[in-house]
Scaffold this active site. Sequence first.
Site, PDB file in Angstrom:
ATOM      1  N   HIS A 107       0.809  -1.234   0.000  1.00  0.00           N
ATOM      2  CA  HIS A 107       0.000   0.000   0.000  1.00  0.00           C
ATOM      3  C   HIS A 107       0.837   1.276   0.000  1.00  0.00           C
ATOM      4  O   HIS A 107       0.526   2.237   0.714  1.00  0.00           O
ATOM      5  CB  HIS A 107      -0.960  -0.001   1.195  1.00  0.00           C
ATOM      6  CG  HIS A 107      -2.034  -1.046   1.128  1.00  0.00           C
ATOM      7  ND1 HIS A 107      -2.559  -1.506  -0.068  1.00  0.00           N
ATOM      8  CD2 HIS A 107      -2.689  -1.720   2.116  1.00  0.00           C
ATOM      9  CE1 HIS A 107      -3.496  -2.418   0.199  1.00  0.00           C
ATOM     10  NE2 HIS A 107      -3.591  -2.569   1.499  1.00  0.00           N
ATOM     11  N   HIS A 176      -9.669   1.814   0.777  1.00  0.00           N
ATOM     12  CA  HIS A 176      -9.535   0.664   1.669  1.00  0.00           C
ATOM     13  C   HIS A 176     -10.591   0.694   2.786  1.00  0.00           C
ATOM     14  O   HIS A 176     -10.276   0.437   3.952  1.00  0.00           O
ATOM     15  CB  HIS A 176      -8.127   0.642   2.259  1.00  0.00           C
ATOM     16  CG  HIS A 176      -7.642  -0.726   2.641  1.00  0.00           C
ATOM     17  ND1 HIS A 176      -8.291  -1.512   3.560  1.00  0.00           N
ATOM     18  CD2 HIS A 176      -6.573  -1.441   2.229  1.00  0.00           C
ATOM     19  CE1 HIS A 176      -7.634  -2.649   3.706  1.00  0.00           C
ATOM     20  NE2 HIS A 176      -6.591  -2.637   2.902  1.00  0.00           N
ATOM     21  N   GLU A 307     -11.597  -3.886  -2.644  1.00  0.00           N
ATOM     22  CA  GLU A 307     -10.640  -2.897  -3.138  1.00  0.00           C
ATOM     23  C   GLU A 307     -10.486  -3.071  -4.655  1.00  0.00           C
ATOM     24  O   GLU A 307      -9.770  -3.957  -5.115  1.00  0.00           O
ATOM     25  CB  GLU A 307      -9.298  -3.085  -2.438  1.00  0.00           C
ATOM     26  CG  GLU A 307      -9.374  -3.021  -0.917  1.00  0.00           C
ATOM     27  CD  GLU A 307      -8.181  -3.714  -0.279  1.00  0.00           C
ATOM     28  OE1 GLU A 307      -7.050  -3.254  -0.507  1.00  0.00           O
ATOM     29  OE2 GLU A 307      -8.384  -4.719   0.431  1.00  0.00           O
TER      30      GLU A 307
END
Length: 342
Positions: A107, A176, A307
């Site tokens: 991420h 997210h 996601e």
Amino acid sequence: MVSVTRTVFGELPSGAGTVEKFQLQSELLRVDIISWGCTITALEVKDRQGSVSDVVLGFAELEGYLQKQPYFGAVVGRVANRIANGTFTLDGKEYHLAINNGPNSLHGGLRGFDKVLWTPQVLPNGVQFSRVSADGEEGYPGELKVWVTYTLDGGELVVNYRAQASQTTPVNLTNHSYFNLAGQGSPNIYDHEVTIDADAFLPVNETLIPTGEVAPVQGTAFDLRKPVELGKHLQQFHINGFDHNFCLKGSKEKHFCARVQHAGSGRVLEVYTTQPGVQFYTANFLDGTLKGKGGAVYPKHSGFCLETQNWPNAVNQPHFPPVLLRPDEEYNHTTWFKFSVA
């Protein structure tokens, strides 16, 4: 009609800036989004009786988002998901990213897009956030200009992501949010019925990096093309939960991705996207230690994420959909979260 109100959510430590909150309200939805990480902090939806619950996990105060926490509601990037060993090669040069998830980069690294203050601009039906990611930030090449726009349209929350790069770089942005359609703070999502419109998924190794195989879902626990009740499905297949990329139809047009229904409340979430994949994650790593809104604790499987994104580790897998953004191109994708009552 959509109303947009702007308030102060909190102050960053050491005079690092003011975090603002933007509340978008239509006749069917109310969404709170803060300028720290473009984070959705609340999302209120009616049930079939007309009573309202907040269906996303998160915190009431800014301090919650500044502690170590699992990306609740945030936009993640420059590259969402995992890059194996935090390395990739581009035009003959090897790049090394911050390692923050076992041996991998996750991420966006140690200080990804979720841990920065974005610049907001109020729109008639929403809010747009922008920032410039400097050349070399977290190890990524080139300067990247990014815009994330949230708009409301009735029962639909629309998220658009755009980016422009000064040199070729991988880009993969997503939101997210952790959802629980029974209302955040409900103990689990076992009574949620899940459908994902994917004929294939990506098997992963022990550090959750795709092996490179694109496997058919037919006859496996990953066949979610028809609705399954999550708790029974996990039991039936003896699996700990999902944290996998599902391979969607390879269209750049808006296409149906997933549907989740909660029988008890009647709430339904449908997701549409222009992306080639969706990471379905059932909050396997939550452990009840984080105190959320209203004193709620968030144990394992108390939320789910959908996601929408490119496939994980695509920068190291030439046969995955391309993840590189070149200076003469624009990264642009949209995801629609549509709420209704059954």
